[in-house]
Motif scaffolding. Structure first.
Motif, PDB file in Angstrom:
ATOM      1  N   LEU A 174      -2.832   6.072  -2.477  1.00 49.49           N
ATOM      2  CA  LEU A 174      -1.439   5.649  -2.641  1.00 49.49           C
ATOM      3  C   LEU A 174      -1.321   4.136  -2.827  1.00 49.49           C
ATOM      4  O   LEU A 174      -0.513   3.669  -3.638  1.00 49.49           O
ATOM      5  CB  LEU A 174      -0.611   6.080  -1.422  1.00 49.49           C
ATOM      6  CG  LEU A 174      -0.326   7.576  -1.290  1.00 49.49           C
ATOM      7  CD1 LEU A 174       0.410   7.862   0.014  1.00 49.49           C
ATOM      8  CD2 LEU A 174       0.474   8.083  -2.478  1.00 49.49           C
ATOM      9  N   CYS A 175      -2.134   3.368  -2.096  1.00 49.18           N
ATOM     10  CA  CYS A 175      -2.114   1.910  -2.249  1.00 49.18           C
ATOM     11  C   CYS A 175      -2.558   1.510  -3.649  1.00 49.18           C
ATOM     12  O   CYS A 175      -1.958   0.649  -4.289  1.00 49.18           O
ATOM     13  CB  CYS A 175      -3.015   1.251  -1.204  1.00 49.18           C
ATOM     14  SG  CYS A 175      -2.366   1.293   0.475  1.00 49.18           S
ATOM     15  N   GLY A 176      -3.634   2.137  -4.135  1.00 50.03           N
ATOM     16  CA  GLY A 176      -4.112   1.848  -5.484  1.00 50.03           C
ATOM     17  C   GLY A 176      -3.113   2.276  -6.532  1.00 50.03           C
ATOM     18  O   GLY A 176      -2.864   1.560  -7.512  1.00 50.03           O
ATOM     19  N   TYR A 227      -1.433  -4.260  -3.809  1.00 49.71           N
ATOM     20  CA  TYR A 227      -2.340  -3.439  -3.005  1.00 49.71           C
ATOM     21  C   TYR A 227      -2.365  -3.911  -1.554  1.00 49.71           C
ATOM     22  O   TYR A 227      -2.250  -3.105  -0.625  1.00 49.71           O
ATOM     23  CB  TYR A 227      -3.760  -3.480  -3.583  1.00 49.71           C
ATOM     24  CG  TYR A 227      -4.748  -2.721  -2.727  1.00 49.71           C
ATOM     25  CD1 TYR A 227      -4.857  -1.337  -2.822  1.00 49.71           C
ATOM     26  CD2 TYR A 227      -5.561  -3.379  -1.802  1.00 49.71           C
ATOM     27  CE1 TYR A 227      -5.734  -0.627  -2.026  1.00 49.71           C
ATOM     28  CE2 TYR A 227      -6.442  -2.681  -0.993  1.00 49.71           C
ATOM     29  CZ  TYR A 227      -6.524  -1.306  -1.114  1.00 49.71           C
ATOM     30  OH  TYR A 227      -7.383  -0.605  -0.315  1.00 49.71           O
ATOM     31  N   GLU A 228      -2.516  -5.228  -1.375  1.00 48.96           N
ATOM     32  CA  GLU A 228      -2.607  -5.759  -0.011  1.00 48.96           C
ATOM     33  C   GLU A 228      -1.286  -5.561   0.748  1.00 48.96           C
ATOM     34  O   GLU A 228      -1.294  -5.279   1.951  1.00 48.96           O
ATOM     35  CB  GLU A 228      -2.973  -7.246  -0.042  1.00 48.96           C
ATOM     36  CG  GLU A 228      -4.346  -7.545  -0.633  1.00 48.96           C
ATOM     37  CD  GLU A 228      -5.492  -7.090   0.254  1.00 48.96           C
ATOM     38  OE1 GLU A 228      -5.240  -6.603   1.373  1.00 48.96           O
ATOM     39  OE2 GLU A 228      -6.649  -7.214  -0.165  1.00 48.96           O
ATOM     40  N   GLY A 266      -1.173  -0.158  -9.216  1.00 46.83           N
ATOM     41  CA  GLY A 266      -1.262   0.076 -10.654  1.00 46.83           C
ATOM     42  C   GLY A 266       0.091   0.229 -11.315  1.00 46.83           C
ATOM     43  O   GLY A 266       0.336  -0.307 -12.401  1.00 46.83           O
ATOM     44  N   VAL A 267       0.996   0.959 -10.680  1.00 39.86           N
ATOM     45  CA  VAL A 267       2.340   1.153 -11.227  1.00 39.86           C
ATOM     46  C   VAL A 267       3.091  -0.181 -11.269  1.00 39.86           C
ATOM     47  O   VAL A 267       3.769  -0.499 -12.253  1.00 39.86           O
ATOM     48  CB  VAL A 267       3.136   2.176 -10.379  1.00 39.86           C
ATOM     49  CG1 VAL A 267       4.597   2.208 -10.810  1.00 39.86           C
ATOM     50  CG2 VAL A 267       2.514   3.562 -10.527  1.00 39.86           C
ATOM     51  N   PHE A 302      -9.657   1.606  -6.549  1.00 42.77           N
ATOM     52  CA  PHE A 302      -9.593   1.208  -5.142  1.00 42.77           C
ATOM     53  C   PHE A 302     -10.177   2.296  -4.241  1.00 42.77           C
ATOM     54  O   PHE A 302     -10.817   1.988  -3.235  1.00 42.77           O
ATOM     55  CB  PHE A 302      -8.150   0.885  -4.742  1.00 42.77           C
ATOM     56  CG  PHE A 302      -7.722  -0.497  -5.132  1.00 42.77           C
ATOM     57  CD1 PHE A 302      -8.159  -1.608  -4.416  1.00 42.77           C
ATOM     58  CD2 PHE A 302      -6.891  -0.710  -6.222  1.00 42.77           C
ATOM     59  CE1 PHE A 302      -7.767  -2.896  -4.774  1.00 42.77           C
ATOM     60  CE2 PHE A 302      -6.493  -1.995  -6.583  1.00 42.77           C
ATOM     61  CZ  PHE A 302      -6.934  -3.090  -5.850  1.00 42.77           C
ATOM     62  N   PHE A 303      -9.951   3.559  -4.596  1.00 44.66           N
ATOM     63  CA  PHE A 303     -10.485   4.669  -3.804  1.00 44.66           C
ATOM     64  C   PHE A 303     -12.015   4.642  -3.806  1.00 44.66           C
ATOM     65  O   PHE A 303     -12.654   4.690  -2.751  1.00 44.66           O
ATOM     66  CB  PHE A 303      -9.982   6.000  -4.361  1.00 44.66           C
ATOM     67  CG  PHE A 303     -10.531   7.203  -3.644  1.00 44.66           C
ATOM     68  CD1 PHE A 303      -9.993   7.598  -2.427  1.00 44.66           C
ATOM     69  CD2 PHE A 303     -11.582   7.930  -4.179  1.00 44.66           C
ATOM     70  CE1 PHE A 303     -10.494   8.710  -1.755  1.00 44.66           C
ATOM     71  CE2 PHE A 303     -12.100   9.034  -3.516  1.00 44.66           C
ATOM     72  CZ  PHE A 303     -11.551   9.431  -2.308  1.00 44.66           C
TER      73      PHE A 303
END
Length: 282
Positions: A97-99, A76-77, A103-104, A170-171
């Motif tokens: 998209l970051c989250g 994520y970071e 996750g993927v 995260f969202f």
């Protein structure tokens, strides 16, 4: 380091609810269900296996939880650093998209093999003659009988689950945190508010993707051979259990995940503050 530390502590506290959730999801497939509900599952597990029966399969999850949380927050970071604007902020779409990316990544690298072993261990306990004697023996037997691919059952469902999980979490977390900060991302919101933001984010992810979690669990159980693929598994759940079948184990999962996410986000952020004081990084 911060993610791994938070992930290890979290799973030690919440695994019994994960155990009950998995048992109920697997039990719904049985011709004659063993459990009538959460309370009955808890009572029978304690009567047959004692307190430590709720920790069956813990080793596989504990061994994976530390690197899982590490990979999640690292992913994520890393994505966030690439996508933030000059003010250090993310748009709503980029936050998702970051989250999703985090996750993927954790699904492929850590979660799928870890969850497959955990589900097989718990499912094995329901058999008349359990065949797995422990983590090492269980993994060895799975690989021996099914090859390395045997630890990657339900990969598609796991990617869908973890990707949507972290995208939602995260969202929601970042939006709630931003609202407390008043738009200034340098403002500290405190431990209590961080915990609250994490808990709400966890609840949102449970209601948003429990159907994927149910399919993933079925695809990783000992009855995996009954399903041709993820879509076929979902069709079978709908056919035999109806729409409510996709929400089997929601309550125990909710109890675990709300605390899980709140705990992990809080410990992660507090650990990062300590590391920032003693470890100079860019």
């Amino acid at each position: 380091m911060a993610g791994g530390f938070a992930g290890g502590l979290e799973i030690l506290c919440t695994f019994p609810t994960e155990y009950v959730k998995t048992q109920l999801q697997l039990d719904s497939r049985a011709v004659t269900p063993r459990y009538t509900g959460i309370g009955d599952c808890i009572k029978k597990t304690f009567a047959q296996h004692g307190f430590f029966g709720f920790y069956r399969g813990l080793s596989s999850l504990l061994y994976g939880s530390i690197p899982k949380a590490s990979v999640r927050f690292m992913g994520y970071e890393a994505l966030r650093n690439k996508l933030v604007d000059k003010d250090g902020k993310l748009t709503q779409i980029r936050t998702v998209l970051c989250g999703l990316g985090a996750g993927v990544t954790e699904a492929i690298v850590i979660v799928c093999p870890m969850e497959t072993v955990k589900v097989k261990f718990i499912h094995d306990q329901n058999q008349a003659k359990p065949k797995y004697k422990g983590f090492v023996h269980g993994v060895r037997e799975i690989v021996k009988q099914e090859g390395f691919r045997g630890t990657y059952q339900g990969l598609t469902a796991t990617i869908l689950k973890q990707g949507s999980n972290q995208a939602i979490r995260f969202f929601v977390f970042n939006n709630l945190k931003s609202s407390f900060q008043g738009g200034d991302n340098t403002v500290e919101i405190g431990i209590a508010r961080t915990f609250l933001c994490g808990g709400i984010a966890g609840a949102a992810s449970v209601f948003g993707n429990t159907p994927l979690d149910v399919v993933k669990t079925r695809m990783q159980g000992l009855d995996r051979h009954l399903y041709r693929n993820t879509l076929h598994c979902a069709q079978e759940v709908l056919k035999h259990d109806g729409l409510k079948g996709f929400y089997k184990g929601t309550v125990p999962r909710l109890g675990r995940v709300v605390f899980d996410v709140a705990f992990v986000f809080t410990i992660y952020e507090q650990t990062m503050k300590v590391l920032d004081l003693v470890w100079k990084t860019d």
